[in-house]
Design a protein around this motif. Structure first.
Motif, PDB file in Angstrom:
ATOM      1  N   SER A  96      61.831   5.371  18.332  1.00  0.00           N
ATOM      2  CA  SER A  96      63.062   4.676  18.738  1.00  0.00           C
ATOM      3  C   SER A  96      63.813   4.179  17.512  1.00  0.00           C
ATOM      4  O   SER A  96      65.041   4.277  17.441  1.00  0.00           O
ATOM      5  CB  SER A  96      62.737   3.507  19.672  1.00  0.00           C
ATOM      6  OG  SER A  96      62.365   4.016  20.921  1.00  0.00           O
ATOM      7  N   GLU A  97      63.080   3.667  16.535  1.00  0.00           N
ATOM      8  CA  GLU A  97      63.735   3.211  15.285  1.00  0.00           C
ATOM      9  C   GLU A  97      64.418   4.381  14.590  1.00  0.00           C
ATOM     10  O   GLU A  97      65.593   4.322  14.245  1.00  0.00           O
ATOM     11  CB  GLU A  97      62.683   2.674  14.305  1.00  0.00           C
ATOM     12  CG  GLU A  97      62.267   1.256  14.508  1.00  0.00           C
ATOM     13  CD  GLU A  97      61.213   0.830  13.474  1.00  0.00           C
ATOM     14  OE1 GLU A  97      60.611  -0.206  13.717  1.00  0.00           O
ATOM     15  OE2 GLU A  97      60.994   1.530  12.456  1.00  0.00           O
ATOM     16  N   THR A 100      67.317   5.989  16.612  1.00  0.00           N
ATOM     17  CA  THR A 100      68.512   5.125  16.628  1.00  0.00           C
ATOM     18  C   THR A 100      69.206   5.194  15.264  1.00  0.00           C
ATOM     19  O   THR A 100      70.434   5.315  15.182  1.00  0.00           O
ATOM     20  CB  THR A 100      68.105   3.672  16.973  1.00  0.00           C
ATOM     21  OG1 THR A 100      67.429   3.691  18.219  1.00  0.00           O
ATOM     22  CG2 THR A 100      69.309   2.762  17.061  1.00  0.00           C
ATOM     23  N   VAL A 103      70.957   8.621  15.117  1.00  0.00           N
ATOM     24  CA  VAL A 103      72.125   8.712  16.001  1.00  0.00           C
ATOM     25  C   VAL A 103      73.266   7.866  15.436  1.00  0.00           C
ATOM     26  O   VAL A 103      74.425   8.304  15.387  1.00  0.00           O
ATOM     27  CB  VAL A 103      71.752   8.280  17.452  1.00  0.00           C
ATOM     28  CG1 VAL A 103      72.997   8.056  18.290  1.00  0.00           C
ATOM     29  CG2 VAL A 103      70.844   9.326  18.095  1.00  0.00           C
ATOM     30  N   LEU A 104      72.942   6.660  14.962  1.00  0.00           N
ATOM     31  CA  LEU A 104      74.007   5.805  14.396  1.00  0.00           C
ATOM     32  C   LEU A 104      74.563   6.421  13.113  1.00  0.00           C
ATOM     33  O   LEU A 104      75.765   6.352  12.848  1.00  0.00           O
ATOM     34  CB  LEU A 104      73.483   4.391  14.141  1.00  0.00           C
ATOM     35  CG  LEU A 104      73.198   3.556  15.395  1.00  0.00           C
ATOM     36  CD1 LEU A 104      72.634   2.191  15.016  1.00  0.00           C
ATOM     37  CD2 LEU A 104      74.458   3.379  16.242  1.00  0.00           C
ATOM     38  N   HIS A 107      76.852   9.108  14.253  1.00  0.00           N
ATOM     39  CA  HIS A 107      78.024   8.491  14.893  1.00  0.00           C
ATOM     40  C   HIS A 107      78.987   7.908  13.860  1.00  0.00           C
ATOM     41  O   HIS A 107      80.201   8.047  13.963  1.00  0.00           O
ATOM     42  CB  HIS A 107      77.518   7.395  15.849  1.00  0.00           C
ATOM     43  CG  HIS A 107      78.575   6.519  16.402  1.00  0.00           C
ATOM     44  ND1 HIS A 107      79.654   7.016  17.101  1.00  0.00           N
ATOM     45  CD2 HIS A 107      78.734   5.151  16.365  1.00  0.00           C
ATOM     46  CE1 HIS A 107      80.435   5.997  17.470  1.00  0.00           C
ATOM     47  NE2 HIS A 107      79.905   4.874  17.024  1.00  0.00           N
ATOM     48  N   LEU A 147      63.587   6.550  23.333  1.00  0.00           N
ATOM     49  CA  LEU A 147      64.771   6.539  22.466  1.00  0.00           C
ATOM     50  C   LEU A 147      66.035   6.235  23.277  1.00  0.00           C
ATOM     51  O   LEU A 147      66.865   5.410  22.867  1.00  0.00           O
ATOM     52  CB  LEU A 147      64.912   7.897  21.747  1.00  0.00           C
ATOM     53  CG  LEU A 147      66.218   8.090  20.991  1.00  0.00           C
ATOM     54  CD1 LEU A 147      66.411   7.022  19.907  1.00  0.00           C
ATOM     55  CD2 LEU A 147      66.291   9.481  20.363  1.00  0.00           C
ATOM     56  N   SER A 150      66.418   2.656  23.870  1.00  0.00           N
ATOM     57  CA  SER A 150      66.848   1.905  22.680  1.00  0.00           C
ATOM     58  C   SER A 150      68.336   2.094  22.396  1.00  0.00           C
ATOM     59  O   SER A 150      68.955   1.247  21.750  1.00  0.00           O
ATOM     60  CB  SER A 150      66.089   2.371  21.437  1.00  0.00           C
ATOM     61  OG  SER A 150      64.733   2.296  21.652  1.00  0.00           O
ATOM     62  N   LEU A 151      68.897   3.229  22.842  1.00  0.00           N
ATOM     63  CA  LEU A 151      70.313   3.505  22.553  1.00  0.00           C
ATOM     64  C   LEU A 151      71.257   2.805  23.534  1.00  0.00           C
ATOM     65  O   LEU A 151      72.462   2.713  23.283  1.00  0.00           O
ATOM     66  CB  LEU A 151      70.560   5.023  22.594  1.00  0.00           C
ATOM     67  CG  LEU A 151      69.933   5.825  21.446  1.00  0.00           C
ATOM     68  CD1 LEU A 151      70.079   7.328  21.684  1.00  0.00           C
ATOM     69  CD2 LEU A 151      70.572   5.446  20.095  1.00  0.00           C
ATOM     70  N   LYS A 152      70.705   2.308  24.635  1.00  0.00           N
ATOM     71  CA  LYS A 152      71.572   1.744  25.685  1.00  0.00           C
ATOM     72  C   LYS A 152      72.515   0.636  25.205  1.00  0.00           C
ATOM     73  O   LYS A 152      73.688   0.643  25.550  1.00  0.00           O
ATOM     74  CB  LYS A 152      70.723   1.252  26.861  1.00  0.00           C
ATOM     75  CG  LYS A 152      70.263   2.407  27.746  1.00  0.00           C
ATOM     76  CD  LYS A 152      69.433   1.945  28.911  1.00  0.00           C
ATOM     77  CE  LYS A 152      68.912   3.183  29.646  1.00  0.00           C
ATOM     78  NZ  LYS A 152      67.865   2.855  30.607  1.00  0.00           N
ATOM     79  N   PHE A 154      74.233   0.225  22.656  1.00  0.00           N
ATOM     80  CA  PHE A 154      75.369   0.633  21.813  1.00  0.00           C
ATOM     81  C   PHE A 154      76.557   1.159  22.618  1.00  0.00           C
ATOM     82  O   PHE A 154      77.652   1.271  22.086  1.00  0.00           O
ATOM     83  CB  PHE A 154      74.923   1.691  20.792  1.00  0.00           C
ATOM     84  CG  PHE A 154      73.913   1.149  19.831  1.00  0.00           C
ATOM     85  CD1 PHE A 154      74.305   0.344  18.766  1.00  0.00           C
ATOM     86  CD2 PHE A 154      72.560   1.398  20.004  1.00  0.00           C
ATOM     87  CE1 PHE A 154      73.364  -0.188  17.893  1.00  0.00           C
ATOM     88  CE2 PHE A 154      71.616   0.874  19.139  1.00  0.00           C
ATOM     89  CZ  PHE A 154      72.023   0.073  18.082  1.00  0.00           C
TER      90      PHE A 154
END
Ligand code: NAP
Ligand code: GLV
Length: 308
Positions: A96-97, A100, A103-104, A107, A147, A150-152, A154
Protein backbone atom coordinates in the motif's frame (compact mmCIF):
# COMPACT_ATOMS: atom_id res chain seq x y z
CA UNK A 1 9.22 -33.49 13.60
CA UNK A 2 11.33 -30.96 11.72
CA UNK A 3 10.54 -27.50 10.36
CA UNK A 4 13.13 -26.75 7.67
CA UNK A 5 13.75 -23.07 6.90
CA UNK A 6 15.48 -22.11 3.64
CA UNK A 7 15.59 -18.32 3.33
CA UNK A 8 17.27 -15.25 4.78
CA UNK A 9 19.13 -16.17 8.02
CA UNK A 10 18.01 -13.10 10.02
CA UNK A 11 14.37 -13.94 9.39
CA UNK A 12 15.16 -17.58 10.23
CA UNK A 13 16.34 -16.64 13.73
CA UNK A 14 13.11 -14.70 14.39
CA UNK A 15 11.06 -17.67 13.18
CA UNK A 16 13.13 -20.12 15.23
CA UNK A 17 12.44 -18.22 18.47
CA UNK A 18 8.72 -17.82 17.77
CA UNK A 19 8.12 -21.40 16.60
CA UNK A 20 10.14 -23.01 19.38
CA UNK A 21 8.20 -20.99 21.95
CA UNK A 22 4.91 -22.16 20.46
CA UNK A 23 5.91 -25.75 19.60
CA UNK A 24 8.70 -26.84 22.02
CA UNK A 25 8.94 -30.29 20.40
CA UNK A 26 9.47 -28.90 16.90
CA UNK A 27 13.04 -29.31 15.61
CA UNK A 28 13.65 -26.01 13.76
CA UNK A 29 16.52 -26.30 11.28
CA UNK A 30 18.05 -23.84 8.84
CA UNK A 31 19.02 -25.13 5.38
CA UNK A 32 21.32 -26.94 4.56
CA UNK A 33 21.25 -28.51 8.05
CA UNK A 34 18.28 -30.80 7.32
CA UNK A 35 18.94 -33.50 9.94
CA UNK A 36 16.99 -36.71 9.30
CA UNK A 37 15.09 -36.10 6.00
CA UNK A 38 12.37 -38.51 7.13
CA UNK A 39 11.49 -36.15 9.99
CA UNK A 40 10.94 -33.08 7.79
CA UNK A 41 7.21 -32.30 7.74
CA UNK A 42 7.31 -28.56 7.07
CA UNK A 43 9.46 -26.48 4.72
CA UNK A 44 9.52 -22.67 4.45
CA UNK A 45 11.38 -21.28 1.45
CA UNK A 46 11.50 -18.85 -1.45
CA UNK A 47 13.02 -21.36 -3.87
CA UNK A 48 12.57 -24.91 -2.55
CA UNK A 49 15.40 -27.44 -2.32
CA UNK A 50 15.67 -29.59 -5.46
CA UNK A 51 13.59 -32.81 -5.51
CA UNK A 52 11.64 -31.56 -2.50
CA UNK A 53 9.18 -34.42 -2.29
CA UNK A 54 11.68 -37.23 -3.01
CA UNK A 55 14.09 -35.71 -0.50
CA UNK A 56 11.44 -35.30 2.23
CA UNK A 57 8.83 -38.05 1.74
CA UNK A 58 6.93 -37.13 4.96
CA UNK A 59 6.41 -33.50 3.85
CA UNK A 60 2.98 -32.05 4.69
CA UNK A 61 3.19 -28.26 4.25
CA UNK A 62 5.34 -25.89 2.20
CA UNK A 63 5.29 -22.20 3.16
CA UNK A 64 6.34 -19.63 0.59
CA UNK A 65 8.15 -16.86 2.48
CA UNK A 66 6.66 -14.38 -0.02
CA UNK A 67 3.20 -13.63 -1.44
CA UNK A 68 4.09 -15.04 -4.86
CA UNK A 69 4.58 -18.74 -5.60
CA UNK A 70 5.69 -18.53 -9.26
CA UNK A 71 9.23 -19.51 -8.17
CA UNK A 72 7.88 -22.93 -7.10
CA UNK A 73 7.12 -25.75 -9.53
CA UNK A 74 3.53 -26.51 -8.53
CA UNK A 75 3.39 -29.61 -10.75
CA UNK A 76 6.14 -31.20 -8.62
CA UNK A 77 4.07 -31.06 -5.42
CA UNK A 78 2.05 -34.21 -4.71
CA UNK A 79 -1.66 -33.55 -3.99
CA UNK A 80 -1.17 -34.42 -0.29
CA UNK A 81 1.31 -31.55 0.21
CA UNK A 82 -0.26 -28.12 0.71
CA UNK A 83 1.51 -24.97 -0.44
CA UNK A 84 0.74 -21.76 1.48
CA UNK A 85 1.56 -18.30 0.16
CA UNK A 86 2.41 -15.57 2.65
CA UNK A 87 -0.41 -13.20 3.58
CA UNK A 88 0.97 -11.53 6.72
CA UNK A 89 -0.21 -7.90 7.19
CA UNK A 90 3.24 -6.31 6.72
CA UNK A 91 3.27 -7.35 3.06
CA UNK A 92 -0.01 -5.58 2.36
CA UNK A 93 1.10 -2.51 4.34
CA UNK A 94 4.34 -2.30 2.34
CA UNK A 95 2.52 -2.68 -0.97
CA UNK A 96 0.00 0.00 0.00
CA UNK A 97 2.88 2.37 0.78
CA UNK A 98 4.76 1.64 -2.43
CA UNK A 99 1.64 1.56 -4.62
CA UNK A 100 0.42 4.88 -3.21
CA UNK A 101 3.88 6.39 -3.71
CA UNK A 102 3.96 5.21 -7.33
CA UNK A 103 0.38 6.27 -8.15
CA UNK A 104 0.97 9.73 -6.66
CA UNK A 105 4.30 10.00 -8.50
CA UNK A 106 2.54 9.21 -11.79
CA UNK A 107 -0.37 11.52 -10.97
CA UNK A 108 1.95 14.45 -10.12
CA UNK A 109 4.24 13.86 -13.17
CA UNK A 110 7.28 12.91 -11.08
CA UNK A 111 8.95 10.78 -13.83
CA UNK A 112 8.74 13.77 -16.22
CA UNK A 113 10.02 16.20 -13.55
CA UNK A 114 12.98 13.90 -12.81
CA UNK A 115 13.91 14.05 -16.48
CA UNK A 116 13.44 17.85 -16.59
CA UNK A 117 15.76 18.11 -13.57
CA UNK A 118 18.42 16.06 -15.40
CA UNK A 119 18.23 18.54 -18.28
CA UNK A 120 18.13 21.61 -15.94
CA UNK A 121 14.77 22.68 -17.35
CA UNK A 122 12.47 24.66 -14.98
CA UNK A 123 9.19 23.82 -16.65
CA UNK A 124 5.73 23.47 -15.11
CA UNK A 125 3.53 20.74 -16.54
CA UNK A 126 -0.28 20.93 -16.53
CA UNK A 127 -1.83 19.64 -13.30
CA UNK A 128 -4.80 17.25 -13.30
CA UNK A 129 -7.20 16.98 -10.33
CA UNK A 130 -7.27 13.57 -8.65
CA UNK A 131 -10.99 13.21 -9.34
CA UNK A 132 -10.22 13.57 -13.07
CA UNK A 133 -7.69 10.74 -12.91
CA UNK A 134 -8.62 7.05 -13.22
CA UNK A 135 -6.49 4.45 -11.47
CA UNK A 136 -6.93 0.78 -12.38
CA UNK A 137 -5.54 -2.16 -10.45
CA UNK A 138 -5.16 -5.56 -12.14
CA UNK A 139 -5.50 -8.16 -9.40
CA UNK A 140 -7.92 -7.62 -6.52
CA UNK A 141 -6.41 -10.01 -4.00
CA UNK A 142 -4.87 -9.21 -0.64
CA UNK A 143 -2.43 -6.67 -2.12
CA UNK A 144 -4.56 -5.15 -4.92
CA UNK A 145 -7.61 -4.64 -2.70
CA UNK A 146 -5.35 -3.27 0.07
CA UNK A 147 -3.80 -0.73 -2.31
CA UNK A 148 -7.21 0.43 -3.58
CA UNK A 149 -8.28 0.98 0.01
CA UNK A 150 -5.21 3.15 0.66
CA UNK A 151 -5.93 5.22 -2.46
CA UNK A 152 -9.49 6.09 -1.44
CA UNK A 153 -8.72 9.31 0.52
CA UNK A 154 -7.11 10.96 -2.55
CA UNK A 155 -10.32 11.06 -4.60
CA UNK A 156 -9.14 9.17 -7.70
CA UNK A 157 -11.67 7.30 -9.79
CA UNK A 158 -10.83 3.76 -8.75
CA UNK A 159 -11.19 0.64 -10.89
CA UNK A 160 -10.18 -2.97 -10.49
CA UNK A 161 -9.96 -6.13 -12.59
CA UNK A 162 -9.83 -9.70 -11.35
CA UNK A 163 -10.55 -13.24 -12.52
CA UNK A 164 -13.84 -13.61 -10.64
CA UNK A 165 -16.36 -10.79 -10.06
CA UNK A 166 -15.84 -8.67 -6.92
CA UNK A 167 -17.81 -5.99 -5.10
CA UNK A 168 -15.56 -3.36 -3.48
CA UNK A 169 -17.01 -0.19 -2.00
CA UNK A 170 -15.89 2.88 -3.99
CA UNK A 171 -14.29 0.82 -6.78
CA UNK A 172 -15.74 0.04 -10.22
CA UNK A 173 -14.87 -3.59 -10.82
CA UNK A 174 -14.46 -5.74 -13.91
CA UNK A 175 -13.78 -9.45 -14.24
CA UNK A 176 -12.33 -11.88 -16.72
CA UNK A 177 -10.97 -11.52 -20.25
CA UNK A 178 -14.35 -10.33 -21.62
CA UNK A 179 -14.30 -7.17 -19.48
CA UNK A 180 -10.59 -6.38 -19.77
CA UNK A 181 -10.81 -3.90 -22.66
CA UNK A 182 -13.75 -2.11 -21.05
CA UNK A 183 -11.68 -1.79 -17.85
CA UNK A 184 -8.58 -0.53 -19.68
CA UNK A 185 -10.41 2.01 -21.85
CA UNK A 186 -10.82 4.37 -18.88
CA UNK A 187 -7.50 3.93 -17.02
CA UNK A 188 -4.86 6.68 -16.78
CA UNK A 189 -2.65 4.91 -14.24
CA UNK A 190 -2.53 1.11 -14.55
CA UNK A 191 -1.12 -0.95 -11.67
CA UNK A 192 -0.31 -4.65 -12.15
CA UNK A 193 -0.71 -6.68 -8.97
CA UNK A 194 -1.46 -10.04 -10.55
CA UNK A 195 0.22 -13.31 -9.67
CA UNK A 196 2.41 -14.73 -12.43
CA UNK A 197 0.58 -17.74 -13.92
CA UNK A 198 0.20 -19.37 -17.34
CA UNK A 199 -2.77 -17.01 -17.91
CA UNK A 200 -1.05 -13.79 -16.87
CA UNK A 201 2.49 -14.28 -18.27
CA UNK A 202 3.13 -11.52 -20.84
CA UNK A 203 -0.25 -9.86 -20.13
CA UNK A 204 1.33 -6.36 -20.15
CA UNK A 205 1.77 -6.21 -23.90
CA UNK A 206 0.99 -3.96 -26.87
CA UNK A 207 -2.65 -5.12 -27.03
CA UNK A 208 -3.20 -4.00 -23.45
CA UNK A 209 -1.29 -0.73 -23.96
CA UNK A 210 -3.30 0.08 -27.10
CA UNK A 211 -6.54 -0.41 -25.16
CA UNK A 212 -5.51 2.33 -22.67
CA UNK A 213 -6.16 6.04 -23.28
CA UNK A 214 -3.13 7.91 -24.69
CA UNK A 215 -0.44 8.99 -22.22
CA UNK A 216 -1.31 6.44 -19.57
CA UNK A 217 1.27 5.33 -17.00
CA UNK A 218 2.15 1.71 -16.21
CA UNK A 219 3.15 0.65 -12.69
CA UNK A 220 4.34 -2.97 -12.51
CA UNK A 221 4.65 -4.35 -9.00
CA UNK A 222 3.59 -7.89 -9.95
CA UNK A 223 6.35 -9.83 -11.69
CA UNK A 224 8.76 -9.07 -14.53
CA UNK A 225 7.22 -11.98 -16.44
CA UNK A 226 3.96 -10.05 -16.78
CA UNK A 227 5.63 -7.49 -19.04
CA UNK A 228 6.72 -7.77 -22.67
CA UNK A 229 9.59 -5.31 -22.32
CA UNK A 230 9.92 -4.58 -26.06
CA UNK A 231 6.20 -3.64 -26.20
CA UNK A 232 6.69 -1.23 -23.30
CA UNK A 233 9.68 0.42 -25.01
CA UNK A 234 7.60 0.83 -28.20
CA UNK A 235 4.62 2.25 -26.27
CA UNK A 236 6.89 4.78 -24.52
CA UNK A 237 8.54 5.76 -27.82
CA UNK A 238 5.16 6.38 -29.48
CA UNK A 239 3.82 8.27 -26.41
CA UNK A 240 1.03 5.72 -26.06
CA UNK A 241 2.36 5.47 -22.51
CA UNK A 242 3.87 8.55 -20.86
CA UNK A 243 5.93 6.67 -18.27
CA UNK A 244 6.47 3.43 -16.42
CA UNK A 245 7.32 2.76 -12.79
CA UNK A 246 8.77 -0.74 -12.50
CA UNK A 247 9.67 -2.63 -9.34
CA UNK A 248 10.19 -5.98 -11.08
CA UNK A 249 12.00 -7.15 -14.21
CA UNK A 250 12.19 -10.22 -16.41
CA UNK A 251 15.80 -10.74 -15.36
CA UNK A 252 16.65 -9.72 -11.80
CA UNK A 253 19.06 -8.10 -11.14
CA UNK A 254 18.40 -6.07 -14.29
CA UNK A 255 21.42 -6.50 -16.64
CA UNK A 256 23.72 -3.45 -16.62
CA UNK A 257 23.21 -2.79 -20.35
CA UNK A 258 19.39 -2.92 -20.16
CA UNK A 259 17.66 0.12 -21.75
CA UNK A 260 15.41 0.64 -18.70
CA UNK A 261 18.38 1.89 -16.61
CA UNK A 262 18.74 5.13 -18.54
CA UNK A 263 15.30 5.46 -20.12
CA UNK A 264 14.00 9.02 -19.53
CA UNK A 265 10.44 7.77 -18.98
CA UNK A 266 11.19 4.81 -16.70
CA UNK A 267 11.56 4.87 -12.93
CA UNK A 268 13.06 1.67 -11.50
CA UNK A 269 13.26 0.10 -8.06
CA UNK A 270 14.93 -3.28 -7.36
CA UNK A 271 11.96 -5.48 -6.30
CA UNK A 272 11.41 -3.75 -2.98
CA UNK A 273 7.73 -2.77 -3.14
CA UNK A 274 6.89 -5.03 -0.23
CA UNK A 275 8.82 -7.54 1.80
CA UNK A 276 7.55 -10.09 4.33
CA UNK A 277 7.92 -8.80 7.87
CA UNK A 278 9.92 -11.34 9.95
CA UNK A 279 7.60 -11.24 12.99
CA UNK A 280 4.41 -11.10 10.89
CA UNK A 281 5.62 -14.05 8.82
CA UNK A 282 6.36 -16.06 11.98
CA UNK A 283 2.82 -15.37 13.28
CA UNK A 284 1.36 -16.50 9.94
CA UNK A 285 3.28 -19.79 10.20
CA UNK A 286 2.38 -20.34 13.88
CA UNK A 287 -1.33 -19.75 13.18
CA UNK A 288 -1.36 -22.13 10.25
CA UNK A 289 0.69 -24.83 12.01
CA UNK A 290 -1.74 -24.69 14.95
CA UNK A 291 -4.65 -25.04 12.53
CA UNK A 292 -2.95 -27.85 10.64
CA UNK A 293 -2.29 -29.79 13.85
CA UNK A 294 -5.94 -29.28 14.87
CA UNK A 295 -7.19 -30.31 11.41
CA UNK A 296 -8.70 -26.87 10.84
CA UNK A 297 -8.79 -24.94 7.51
CA UNK A 298 -5.56 -23.09 6.60
CA UNK A 299 -5.17 -19.59 5.15
CA UNK A 300 -3.30 -18.73 1.94
CA UNK A 301 -3.54 -22.22 0.45
CA UNK A 302 -2.49 -22.15 -3.21
CA UNK A 303 -4.78 -23.73 -5.77
CA UNK A 304 -2.29 -25.50 -8.06
CA UNK A 305 -4.84 -25.68 -10.89
CA UNK A 306 -5.11 -21.85 -10.95
CA UNK A 307 -1.42 -21.29 -10.20
CA UNK A 308 -2.00 -18.87 -7.30
P1 NAP B 1 -3.80 -12.87 -4.37
O1 NAP B 1 -4.41 -12.48 -3.06
O2 NAP B 1 -3.72 -14.31 -4.72
O3 NAP B 1 -4.62 -12.10 -5.49
C1 NAP B 1 -4.44 -12.31 -6.84
C2 NAP B 1 -5.46 -11.50 -7.62
O4 NAP B 1 -5.18 -11.62 -9.02
C3 NAP B 1 -6.89 -12.01 -7.40
O5 NAP B 1 -7.80 -10.93 -7.36
C4 NAP B 1 -7.15 -12.84 -8.66
O6 NAP B 1 -8.50 -12.92 -9.06
C5 NAP B 1 -6.36 -12.04 -9.69
N1 NAP B 1 -6.04 -12.88 -10.85
C6 NAP B 1 -5.30 -14.01 -10.88
N2 NAP B 1 -5.26 -14.51 -12.14
C7 NAP B 1 -6.00 -13.67 -12.89
C8 NAP B 1 -6.36 -13.65 -14.26
N3 NAP B 1 -5.96 -14.61 -15.11
N4 NAP B 1 -7.12 -12.64 -14.71
C9 NAP B 1 -7.55 -11.68 -13.86
N5 NAP B 1 -7.26 -11.64 -12.55
C10 NAP B 1 -6.49 -12.63 -12.07
O7 NAP B 1 -2.32 -12.29 -4.49
P2 NAP B 1 -1.68 -11.06 -3.69
O8 NAP B 1 -1.27 -11.47 -2.33
O9 NAP B 1 -2.55 -9.87 -3.83
O10 NAP B 1 -0.31 -10.86 -4.52
C11 NAP B 1 -0.33 -10.57 -5.91
C12 NAP B 1 1.06 -10.64 -6.50
O11 NAP B 1 1.84 -9.51 -6.12
C13 NAP B 1 1.94 -11.81 -6.06
O12 NAP B 1 1.59 -13.00 -6.70
C14 NAP B 1 3.33 -11.33 -6.46
O13 NAP B 1 3.59 -11.70 -7.81
C15 NAP B 1 3.21 -9.81 -6.38
N6 NAP B 1 4.03 -9.26 -5.29
C16 NAP B 1 5.03 -8.39 -5.59
C17 NAP B 1 5.79 -7.84 -4.58
C18 NAP B 1 6.88 -6.85 -4.87
O14 NAP B 1 7.62 -6.49 -3.96
N7 NAP B 1 6.97 -6.34 -6.07
C19 NAP B 1 5.57 -8.20 -3.25
C20 NAP B 1 4.56 -9.10 -2.98
C21 NAP B 1 3.80 -9.64 -4.00
P3 NAP B 1 -9.61 -13.63 -8.11
O15 NAP B 1 -9.82 -12.65 -6.97
O16 NAP B 1 -10.80 -13.74 -8.97
O17 NAP B 1 -9.02 -14.93 -7.66
C1 GLV C 1 7.62 -10.65 -3.31
O1 GLV C 1 7.78 -10.37 -4.45
C2 GLV C 1 6.64 -11.57 -2.83
O2 GLV C 1 6.04 -12.31 -3.64
O3 GLV C 1 6.40 -11.60 -1.60
Amino acid sequence: MTFLFKSEARRGEVWRMRLQKEFPNLDFRIWPDVGDPLKVKYVACWVPPADLCQEFPKLELVFSVGAGVDQIDLSALPSGVKLLRMTEPGLAAGMSEYGTLAVLAAHRNLPAYLELQRTRAWKQLPAVAANDRSVGVMGLGVLGAGLLDSLKPFGFRLHGWSRSPKVIDGVTTFAGPDELVQFLSRIDILVCLLPLTDETRGILNSTIFNALPNNACLINVGRGGHLIEKDLLDALASNKLCCAILDVANTEPLPVDHPFWTHPKVVLTPHVASVTDAEGGAEFVVTNLRRHLANEPLTGVVDASRGY
